[in-house]
Design an enzyme around this catalytic site. Structure first.
Site, PDB file in Angstrom:
ATOM      1  N   SER A   1      34.400  40.066  24.248  1.00 15.81           N
ATOM      2  CA  SER A   1      34.216  39.906  22.814  1.00 15.81           C
ATOM      3  C   SER A   1      34.320  38.476  22.306  1.00 15.81           C
ATOM      4  O   SER A   1      34.189  38.229  21.128  1.00 15.81           O
ATOM      5  CB  SER A   1      35.249  40.755  22.090  1.00 15.81           C
ATOM      6  OG  SER A   1      36.539  40.332  22.509  1.00 15.81           O
TER       7      SER A   1
ATOM      8  N   ASN B   1      37.141  40.863  35.036  1.00 18.85           N
ATOM      9  CA  ASN B   1      37.659  42.170  35.441  1.00 18.85           C
ATOM     10  C   ASN B   1      38.330  42.079  36.804  1.00 18.85           C
ATOM     11  O   ASN B   1      37.925  41.300  37.663  1.00 18.85           O
ATOM     12  CB  ASN B   1      36.527  43.196  35.490  1.00 18.85           C
ATOM     13  CG  ASN B   1      35.886  43.373  34.121  1.00 18.85           C
ATOM     14  OD1 ASN B   1      36.527  43.125  33.105  1.00 18.85           O
ATOM     15  ND2 ASN B   1      34.633  43.765  34.111  1.00 18.85           N
ATOM     16  N   VAL B   2      39.336  42.917  37.003  1.00 16.04           N
ATOM     17  CA  VAL B   2      40.064  42.910  38.269  1.00 16.04           C
ATOM     18  C   VAL B   2      39.629  44.066  39.174  1.00 16.04           C
ATOM     19  O   VAL B   2      40.004  44.112  40.344  1.00 16.04           O
ATOM     20  CB  VAL B   2      41.592  42.947  38.032  1.00 16.04           C
ATOM     21  CG1 VAL B   2      42.036  41.699  37.270  1.00 16.04           C
ATOM     22  CG2 VAL B   2      42.031  44.206  37.299  1.00 16.04           C
ATOM     23  N   ASP B   3      38.827  44.991  38.642  1.00 18.55           N
ATOM     24  CA  ASP B   3      38.360  46.110  39.475  1.00 18.55           C
ATOM     25  C   ASP B   3      37.262  45.621  40.421  1.00 18.55           C
ATOM     26  O   ASP B   3      36.838  44.466  40.353  1.00 18.55           O
ATOM     27  CB  ASP B   3      37.861  47.263  38.589  1.00 18.55           C
ATOM     28  CG  ASP B   3      36.667  46.847  37.733  1.00 18.55           C
ATOM     29  OD1 ASP B   3      35.627  46.476  38.301  1.00 18.55           O
ATOM     30  OD2 ASP B   3      36.779  46.872  36.487  1.00 18.55           O
TER      31      ASP B   3
ATOM     32  N   HIS C   1      40.437  36.423  37.004  1.00 18.97           N
ATOM     33  CA  HIS C   1      41.757  36.973  36.667  1.00 18.97           C
ATOM     34  C   HIS C   1      42.379  37.739  37.835  1.00 18.97           C
ATOM     35  O   HIS C   1      43.268  38.553  37.639  1.00 18.97           O
ATOM     36  CB  HIS C   1      41.657  37.873  35.431  1.00 18.97           C
ATOM     37  CG  HIS C   1      41.387  37.102  34.163  1.00 18.97           C
ATOM     38  ND1 HIS C   1      40.934  37.671  33.005  1.00 18.97           N
ATOM     39  CD2 HIS C   1      41.515  35.768  33.893  1.00 18.97           C
ATOM     40  CE1 HIS C   1      40.792  36.747  32.059  1.00 18.97           C
ATOM     41  NE2 HIS C   1      41.122  35.583  32.583  1.00 18.97           N
TER      42      HIS C   1
END
Ligand SMILES: [Zn+2]
Length: 248
Positions: free
Chosen positions: A188, A101-103, A118
């Site tokens: 997933s 995640n980039v948050d 990422h």
């Protein structure tokens, strides 16, 4: 009735590798832009998050990431993020947290050492000179607001786009070599190379400790056979139970 899950065993010598993906942020209301209904302004995410899109239409790319900066700022960490931050408090450097995640929801829940393979939504960098990424919370909604580096290059989001190489792969493979517990949350098993991490950890050389691997998420993972145990449920409900740290 809510399901209940048994706590997983994490011993005094275990090293835990945690991989989190879009599912954990989705439980905080952040869109994943994948699958049905995952379009942004009619575009598939692959058409916006790519070096090609940046070359062709940087204004569109920055509008997309400005929107995501706004959405992430408005979102709050959930119980799954907090459970992982608490586990770091107990295990210290025996916990390695790698996120797709980039948050910044892991950081905002208290996790101190988070590796973003990422990239990071709230960082930017020059697209030309290879200068260091820097903290950046600004919104660039029109081309007039775009920033330039001293070298003349354009400032782009510090995000690993489709077709680019994920960050920190050496560190990640070193951690996969030494972990004894692998916990995969909300991803997933489709996006490479992360989908292969659990298999790499389990297939490494003879003589190493057996790796126990766990999956947590609402969707049945594509690589379910790679896990010791699959917990199908919301991460915000499962993690606080299986990682319960009270009484230790
Ligand atoms: Zn530059």
């Amino acid at each position: 009735m809510a399901e209940s899950w048994e706590k997983i065993a994490i011993g005094a010598t275990d090293r835990v590798f945690v991989l989190t993906g879009a599912g954990i942020s989705a439980e905080s209301g952040l869109a994943t832009f994948r699958g049905a209904g995952g379009l942004w302004e009619g575009h598939r995410v692959e058409e916006v998050a790519s070096p090609y899109a940046w070359q062709r239409d940087p204004e569109m790319v920055w509008r997309f990431y400005s929107m995501r900066r706004k959405a992430a700022s408005a979102a709050a960490p959930n119980a799954a993020h907090y459970a992982l931050a608490e586990l770091e408090g107990v295990l210290g450097e025996r916990l390695f947290l790698c996120t797709q995640n980039v948050d910044n929801l892991h950081e905002r829940s208290g996790s101190r050492r988070v590796l973003h393979m990422h990239g990071e939504l709230f960082q930017s960098r020059c697209d030309h000179c290879g200068g260091e990424a820097f903290a950046d919370t600004r919104l660039y909604e029109t081309a007039a607001e775009h920033a330039r580096c001293d070298c003349g290059g354009r400032i782009r989001p510090d995000i690993v786009w489709f077709g680019e190489v994920p960050y920190h792969m050496e560190r990640i493979s070193a951690e996969l070599e030494q972990c004894t517990v692998m916990l995969v949350v909300g991803t997933s098993g489709v996006v490479q190379p992360a989908a292969s991490f659990v298999r790499w950890a389990r297939q490494r050389g003879a003589g190493s400790a057996v790796v126990r691997s766990y999956y947590v998420g609402p969707e049945h993972p594509a690589n379910a056979g790679d896990f010791t145990q699959v917990f199908e449920g919301k991460a915000g409900e499962v993690l606080p139970q299986i990682l319960a740290t009270d009484g230790e």
